[in-house]
Design an enzyme around this catalytic site. Structure first.
Site: not given
Ligand SMILES: *[C@@H]1O[C@H](CO)[C@@H](O)[C@H](O)[C@H]1NC(C)=O
Ligand SMILES: *[C@@H]1O[C@H](CO)[C@@H](O)[C@H](O)[C@H]1NC(C)=O
Ligand SMILES: *[C@@H]1O[C@H](CO)[C@@H](O)[C@H](O)[C@H]1NC(C)=O
Ligand SMILES: *[C@@H]1O[C@H](CO)[C@@H](O)[C@H](O)[C@H]1NC(C)=O
Ligand SMILES: *[C@@H]1O[C@H](CO)[C@@H](O)[C@H](O)[C@H]1NC(C)=O
Ligand SMILES: *[C@@H]1O[C@H](CO)[C@@H](O)[C@H](O)[C@H]1NC(C)=O
Ligand SMILES: *[C@@H]1O[C@H](CO)[C@@H](O)[C@H](O)[C@H]1NC(C)=O
Ligand SMILES: *[C@@H]1O[C@H](CO)[C@@H](O)[C@H](O)[C@H]1NC(C)=O
Ligand SMILES: *[C@@H]1O[C@H](CO)[C@@H](O)[C@H](O)[C@H]1NC(C)=O
Length: 828
Positions: A519, A523, A538, A635
């Site tokens: 992302g 990663p 993450k 988002d």
């Protein structure tokens, strides 16, 4: 010598006590208005008082040497003296202490004793005793507690004499009369003892089953040796629990106040410092999650889960979904109790369940205890509540009011009976507790205090004070790579911090095989903790400009946001310039991998889609309104909605911007402020955002879920519509909204619901932010059949209108398209 003689003479003569600093009442000395009895070293004082502005007068005991009148015991609480009538307290009739008014009516008296030459004495611990000449105690005020528990006072029950020692609240600050609340041992059963706070007959909170253990922990690290000792006595004839404080200069008391709170008070310099209060939060409430449910200590409304979600299921899933926990949980596989076919699963770090329906033996090994339990089909669980002894407690009913305490807490273990089928799956509940007593226990103390406070034994909280004071000076020694973070609670630290080695192990050293995707923030790896719990990690190696402390604080703050429809952030790890975020793992990945995929989308029938939409709405409402931090996600999009194994939606990547030091992060990458296709016009064009920008994104998402088509990249040939919104608007105006429905779910769909959902979607994407509903309106619209307003025409943005640069940052899915997360968090 002469002075004494004169004094004695005058006392004999006047039959009245004049000297204030005496601690004894005898045949020869009585007490009247204005006089007081003072304990030998001047700690406590007995006399007459009027509470607050009340006109009523009472006989009571208070601390002598402090500036705040603090009454710890009242004799005539239900029978005050009204008006200024003079009072007399004296010993009469061979050992009865009697309080009378001016016409010799008895206001209050101690119970009948049959001894001569008795005296009454106020002791330095605050106990008023009636003793005979051999100092045998014939009566004591400690046997009749009011609302205050002092060191050395007992709570409990004497079964032989059918007498109990419990606290009972005052009616109000001004009125010491017997109030509504009591705090004492379970009254009507002979199960293993525990304390309960009750209002009349209903239980408000329950203390952990009694244990000596809390008070024997070594706290040398904080420069103070044990100041409390606890004495739990459990015998056939009586049970009692008491605490003592060795350092007599410490003034400490526990009170049960008139509005259902137990409070612990420590005298510090010039005032009482409240060191602990309970109940503190929802989870303190008695049996909130019912049978086999456990309450999360977090501040979420959705606080109940089953004890072990692999082996127990909510009895009434529908109710459970509505936060109605009344059904509790049941075993997935019922017990059969075939000979030898069943076993026990151990859960560590628990507040043991209600012991109302238990049997116990004070000297039995845990192995024998297990065998005992296995032999009897109605035995549901067994445990040893007190690690300083070998006690066997067997539960003979469903387990109520359990709490799973944070990892590493070191609470007792409980062994719960399971059908043999259930034995294979790994337990959810934390790794085995470290046997290491000592240092680890310090943290344990800090943690347990939140839950076990209700035990008298848990006076440990005072240690909290010492610990905190000391800790402010010295840097705490957290293990490994972990950093200190002040002003967060230890409890959170425990849950939120992982060591780098743990995470490296869990992800096979961040191997390619474990990689789920890449992302914008770095990663994402799948991992498995030692105890079998799956996680998603993450790895944010480069992007955060924050210092490790702030980062941790932020993460911990965000990890407190808990809701069924938010991905659970389990914690973080900071190691050099590595920063890792640890999430619960979502086996079904993200929503976009379903709705935009021809074959996968078949799995989403209409009901599932509708449920997903409702779940997302609830998650957003929580972020916008209900959480302690007001969060605008900024988002909301299909790839940020993850699905658990039951296809429940969970919003991810909320609150991340906060942990990322704001815009600088993004400046490092590219100018990205959201995800194309989901951005409201005012946000895309003018950079203005509000909760209504999230509502807009939600509206787009609703239309995508219904249609199975992406807003962005949607082009229909004949009409040349450049996006889904334009398409939907046209169909809506032509009255043919139903054509929008994704053909893969058309069969299962319910046309009125489809039309309603589309209308809600359109209401959410209206051009003017003020026209859009907020999330609570949305939830109402989704849940009712009421008439909806007519949506106004949305804006059809085309790509060139936007200043947005595409950037890929999918969280778990391997980077599908156009993603980046920017989230705004405003502290409330
Ligand atoms: C009373 O308090 C004062 C100051 O708070 C202290 O110096 C004194 O020793 C105390 N006296 C007793 C008898 O505790
Ligand atoms: C007793 O006290 C009450 C109230 O102060 C007063 O009214 C009454 O006269 C007193 N009785 C005697 C006998 O002193
Ligand atoms: C005297 O004893 C009875 C029962 O034994 C009890 O209910 C009562 O509270 C006692 N009274 C006092 C003043 O101790
Ligand atoms: C009470 O005390 C007096 C004087 O000390 C003594 O003579 C008497 O025997 C005592 N009574 C009893 C029952 O002990
Ligand atoms: C315990 O039971 C006795 C009588 O059985 C009752 O008077 C008392 O109020 C009860 N105490 C509590 C704390 O429930
Ligand atoms: C009881 O304790 C709670 C918690 O400390 C407090 O908020 C409340 O004001 C107290 N009530 C009274 C009457 O003192
Ligand atoms: C269970 O098995 C044991 C030995 O295997 C036997 O002694 C016992 O009686 C059995 N109990 C029942 C209830 O069948
Ligand atoms: C408790 O268990 C031990 C060991 O089995 C036994 O010796 C003892 O008699 C039991 N005590 C009671 C009160 O049942
Ligand atoms: C199992 O325990 C319950 C509760 O103590 C008891 O009533 C019952 O008789 C026991 N059953 C057997 C088979 O021992």
């Amino acid at each position: 010598m002469e002075g004494v003689t004169i004094l004695l003479f005058s006392l004999l003569f006047l039959n009245k006590l004049y000297a204030a600093e005496l601690d004894t009442i005898s045949d020869l000395r009585f007490l009247t208005d204005g006089d007081t009895l003072v304990s030998a070293t001047g700690v406590f004082e007995l006399g007459f008082f009027q509470p607050g502005i009340s006109e009523n007068r009472y006989l009571g005991i208070w601390y002598k040497n402090i500036s705040v009148r603090t009454v710890v015991w009242v004799a005539n609480r239900n029978n005050p003296l009204i008006g200024g009538s003079p009072l007399v307290l004296k010993i009469v009739d061979q050992g009865i202490l009697r309080l009378t008014n001016n016409i010799s009516m008895t206001i209050w008296s101690s119970n009948k004793t049959t001894s001569e030459n008795t005296t009454a004495k106020l002791r330095d611990n605050g106990n008023l005793v009636v003793i005979d000449q051999h100092e045998n105690v014939l009566w004591q005020s400690f046997d009749y507690p009011t609302d205050t528990l002092l060191p050395g006072m007992k709570l409990g029950k004497d079964y032989l004499r059918n007498k109990e020692w419990c606290l009972s609240s005052w009616k109000s600050d001004q009125d010491p009369a017997l109030g509504e609340f009591t705090w004492g041992v379970e009254n009507d059963t002979r199960g293993y003892p525990q304390s309960k706070l009750k209002k009349g007959a209903s239980v408000i909170i329950r203390g952990a089953p009694w244990s000596n253990n809390q008070l024997t922990w070594d706290i040398d690290e904080f420069g103070k040796s044990t100041i409390f000792t606890s004495v739990v006595v459990i015998e056939e004839s009586s049970v009692s629990d008491m605490y003592n404080i060795e350092d007599k200069s410490i003034l400490f008391r526990i009170t049960l106040n008139s509005s259902e709170h137990l409070e612990q008070w420590l005298w510090v310099q010039n005032g009482w410092q409240n060191v602990l209060t309970s109940p503190v939060e929802a989870c303190d409430a008695y049996n909130i999650c019912n049978a086999y449910g456990t309450c999360s200590i977090k501040l979420s409304r959705d606080s109940c889960t089953c004890l072990d979600e692999k082996r127990f299921v909510p009895k009434n899933q529908k109710g459970w979904d509505r936060s109605d926990w009344s059904g509790g949980c049941i075993r997935r596989t019922p017990l059969e109790c075939k000979n030898g076919s069943e076993e026990f699963i151990k859960y560590s770090n628990v507040k043991l369940p209600d012991t109302k329906n238990t049997w116990f033996n004070m000297s039995m090994s845990i192995e024998e205890c297990g065998k005992r339990c296995l032999k009897n089909c109605s035995c549901m669980a067994y445990a040893n509540p007190d690690p300083t002894r070998s006690i066997c407690v067997l539960w003979f009913s469903d387990l109520l009011d359990i709490l799973l305490l944070p990892k590493g807490h070191g609470g007792p273990d409980i062994y719960v009976r399971m059908a043999s089928l259930e034995l294979q799956a790994p337990t959810e509940n934390s790794p085995p507790v470290s046997k290491n007593q000592g240092k680890a226990n310090i943290k344990m103390i800090l943690l347990v205090s939140f839950f076990a406070v209700l035990l008298i034994g848990s006076m440990i909280t005072i240690w909290l004070c010492y610990a905190r004071r000391k800790k402010n000076k010295a840097k705490p020694k957290w293990e490994g790579e972990l950093f200190s973070a002040s002003n967060i609670q230890e409890e959170d630290m425990e849950q939120a911090l992982f060591s780098f080695s743990t995470i490296a192990n869990a992800t096979s050293n961040f191997s390619l095989e474990n990689k789920l995707g890449e992302g914008g923030f770095g990663p994402v790896y799948k991992g498995m903790l030692e105890e079998g719990k799956e996680i998603a990690v993450k790895r944010l190696s480069k992007y955060s400009n924050q210092g490790p402390d702030e980062f941790q604080n932020e993460v911990i703050c965000i990890s407190k946001l808990q809701h069924r429809n938010l991905v659970k952030l389990l914690g973080c790890c900071v190691h050099g310039d590595e920063k890792l975020l640890i999430y619960e793992y979502m086996p079904n990945k993200s929503l976009d991998s379903f709705i935009f995929d021809k074959t996968q989308s078949m799995l989403l029938d209409w009901k599932t889609r509708f449920d997903i939409i409702k779940g997302i709405a609830r998650g957003l409402l929580y972020l916008h309104q209900d959480s302690r931090l007001r969060i605008i996600h900024r988002d909301v999009k299909a790839s940020n909605i993850l699905l658990d194994h039951d296809m429940n939606p969970k919003i991810s990547d909320f609150g991340l911007a906060r942990s990322f030091g704001g815009n600088e992060t993004y400046a490092n990458t590219q100018r990205v402020v959201g995800t194309y296709g989901y951005m409201s016009p005012e946000y895309a064009l003018d950079g203005l955002f509000s909760v209504k920008s999230d509502v807009y994104s939600f509206g787009v998402l609703v239309l995508e879920i219904v249609s199975g088509k992406r807003n962005r990249g949607f082009i229909t040939k004949p009409e040349n519509e450049i996006n889904l919104i334009k398409h939907v608007w046209r169909l809506y105006n032509e009255g043919s909204s139903l054509e929008l429905i994704d053909e893969t779910c058309a069969e299962s769909c319910h046309p009125p619901e489809v039309i309603r959902l589309i209308k809600v979607g359109l209401l959410c994407i209206q051009h003017n932010a003020d026209d859009r509903p907020n999330m609570s309106n949305v939830i109402m619209m989704l849940g009712s059949d009421g008439v909806l307003p007519e949506p106004k025409q949305p804006t059809f943005l085309i790509e060139n209108d936007l200043r947005v640069v595409n950037y890929s940052s999918s969280t778990f899915t391997g980077g599908s398209l156009n993603e980046l997360t920017i989230t705004e968090v405003n502290a409330r």
